[in-house]
Design an enzyme around this catalytic site. Structure first.
Site, short mmCIF file in Angstrom:
data_model
loop_
_atom_site.label_atom_id
_atom_site.label_comp_id
_atom_site.label_asym_id
_atom_site.label_seq_id
_atom_site.Cartn_x
_atom_site.Cartn_y
_atom_site.Cartn_z
N LYS A 139 -3.58 -13.07 -9.93
CA LYS A 139 -4.26 -13.58 -8.73
C LYS A 139 -5.66 -12.96 -8.63
O LYS A 139 -5.80 -11.74 -8.81
CB LYS A 139 -3.43 -13.19 -7.50
CG LYS A 139 -4.08 -13.57 -6.20
CD LYS A 139 -3.51 -12.82 -5.00
CE LYS A 139 -4.46 -13.00 -3.85
NZ LYS A 139 -4.68 -11.98 -2.93
N LYS A 163 0.84 -1.21 0.00
CA LYS A 163 0.00 0.00 0.00
C LYS A 163 0.87 1.25 0.00
O LYS A 163 0.57 2.20 -0.73
CB LYS A 163 -0.96 0.02 1.20
CG LYS A 163 -2.01 -1.07 1.08
CD LYS A 163 -3.42 -0.63 1.40
CE LYS A 163 -4.37 -1.76 1.03
NZ LYS A 163 -5.53 -1.92 1.85
N LYS A 194 -10.26 -8.82 -5.02
CA LYS A 194 -11.22 -7.71 -5.07
C LYS A 194 -10.56 -6.45 -5.60
O LYS A 194 -11.16 -5.67 -6.32
CB LYS A 194 -11.75 -7.43 -3.65
CG LYS A 194 -12.95 -8.24 -3.26
CD LYS A 194 -13.18 -8.16 -1.75
CE LYS A 194 -12.94 -9.49 -1.10
NZ LYS A 194 -12.68 -9.43 0.34
P1 ADP Z 1 -8.84 -10.03 -1.75
O1 ADP Z 1 -7.44 -10.13 -2.31
O2 ADP Z 1 -9.85 -10.33 -2.79
O3 ADP Z 1 -9.09 -8.70 -1.05
P2 ADP Z 1 -8.62 -11.08 0.92
O4 ADP Z 1 -7.27 -10.47 1.07
O5 ADP Z 1 -9.77 -10.49 1.66
O6 ADP Z 1 -8.97 -11.15 -0.65
O7 ADP Z 1 -8.49 -12.61 1.27
C1 ADP Z 1 -9.30 -13.38 2.14
C2 ADP Z 1 -8.77 -14.82 2.17
O8 ADP Z 1 -8.89 -15.42 0.87
C3 ADP Z 1 -7.28 -14.91 2.55
O9 ADP Z 1 -7.05 -16.06 3.35
C4 ADP Z 1 -6.61 -15.02 1.21
O10 ADP Z 1 -5.37 -15.66 1.30
C5 ADP Z 1 -7.61 -15.83 0.40
N1 ADP Z 1 -7.51 -15.49 -1.03
C6 ADP Z 1 -7.81 -14.29 -1.59
N2 ADP Z 1 -7.62 -14.31 -2.92
C7 ADP Z 1 -7.17 -15.55 -3.23
C8 ADP Z 1 -6.80 -16.22 -4.44
N3 ADP Z 1 -6.86 -15.61 -5.62
N4 ADP Z 1 -6.39 -17.49 -4.37
C9 ADP Z 1 -6.34 -18.12 -3.19
N5 ADP Z 1 -6.70 -17.58 -2.01
C10 ADP Z 1 -7.10 -16.31 -2.01
#
Ligand code: ADP
Ligand code: TRP
Length: 326
Positions: A196, A117, A199
């Protein structure tokens, strides 16, 4: 029931920052369900963490309610899992303060979520900076041994271990050093653009989206421009990567052959993926509607979860206060 006490305690949480996508499901949430029989499973809504990014109270409230429905819809069984809201355990913030007095600024500066960030030019709040310490409190206060998370969260679990060690060295043996638990084959679920799924990249397939949203996302997955007749490498195809998570055998092998020998176009492959995804999600959608229509049942589940976690938290914080000299 005496079996309960012999199970290892596992714990994890998700931030209520928006609708979960299939990366969250396969990378983290599904593991919570798979683990609920073998572990003394604790799953919570990481709402204090979400406050580092969501500052609209109506949005936060709605995200929290939705995440609780999502948890129940994917099959977390309240008979087996302690399901709770982080804010039902305010001791977590007290413990965060105590940890803050032990860890150093340069140590926290190494955390990649914060680094990402600030590299993007976002001026980080103190809360965002302290995110890993709050996460350490989440994990350590209830004596968790195993933490199921996606690959991007492994560093935070390592940091929780370091916090435990530092506290134990300073005040005597108090906290368990936890292990992360990552399923390698789904460690990173690719998004519709091949990066990857996240969101923040706008490349998600929403877990509980409408048929139209899901269709739009799946039909929009990026592929190369090979014709249906040409031979294709399934291992480099974003559509096939998702088939591996959703499509079962023998259909999966047929699709692989269609890629390798030629004959199966990307459009057709996406349609099959869409059909399979909609069948896969149908029972979960039904469950979600059931809980949505029965808010009294949801409230009772959360009350029971809060009671269970508070009992653990009260005992532990008492021990910690004594250890630090309060
Ligand atoms: P985002 O990147 O969409 O904001 P978060 O950081 O809120 O997602 O992640 C919530 C959980 O989901 C965490 O344990 C994270 O490691 C898992 N996660 C998020 N995106 C992925 C992905 N593309 N593949 C595998 N696990 C993921
Ligand atoms: N940081 C995690 C995420 O972004 C959410 C989280 C907060 C968490 N506290 C936790 C995960 C404790 C596991 C254990 O996904």
């Amino acid at each position: 029931m005496t079996t309960h006490t012999t199970k290892k305690r596992a714990l994890s949480g998700i931030q209520p920052t928006g609708a979960p996508h299939i990366g969250n499901y396969f990378g983290a949430m599904k593991q919570f369900v798979d683990m609920q029989n073998q572990f003394d499973m604790h799953v919570f809504v990481a709402e204090y963490h979400a406050m580092t990014t969501v500052q609209d109270p109506a949005v936060l409230r709605s995200n929290i309610e939705n995440l609780i429905l999502d948890y129940l819809a994917i099959g977390l069984d309240p008979e087996k899992v302690t399901l709770y809201r982080q804010s039902d355990v305010p001791e977590l913030t007290e413990l965060t303060w105590m940890f803050n007095c032990l860890v150093t600024v340069p140590w926290l500066e190494r955390a990649h979520a914060f680094k990402d960030k600030s590299d993007k030019g976002i001026e980080p709040s103190v809360g965002l900076f302290d995110y890993p310490v709050l996460m350490a409190a989440d994990i350590l206060l209830p004596n968790s041994q195993v933490v199921p998370v996606g690959k991007d969260q492994v560093q935070h679990v390592e940091m929780a271990r370091e916090v435990a060690r530092k506290f134990n060295n300073t005040y005597g043996d108090t906290f368990i050093e936890p292990d992360e638990y990552v399923i390698e084959s789904v460690a990173v679920v690719p998004g519709t653009d091949g990066q990857k799924m996240s969101k923040s990249y706008g490349n998600t397939i929403p877990l509980f989206g409408t048929d139209a949203d899901i269709k739009k996302a799946i039909m929009g997955i990026v592929t190369d421009s090979k014709t249906p007749e040409e031979s294709k490498d399934p291992e480099t195809c974003n559509v096939f990567a998702l088939h591996k998570l959703i499509t079962s055998e023998p259909q999966l092998s047929e699709i692989r052959q269609g890629y390798e020998k030629g004959g199966l176009g990307y459009g057709e492959s996406k349609k099959i993926l869409l059909d399979n995804y909609l069948s896969f999600i149908a029972p979960m959608r039904e469950k979600r509607i059931y809980y949505e229509e029965n808010p009294g049942i949801v409230r009772q589940i959360l009350d029971e979860g809060a009671q269970k976690i508070q009992k653990i938290a009260h005992a532990k914080i008492k021990e910690v206060r004594e250890k630090v000299g309060l």
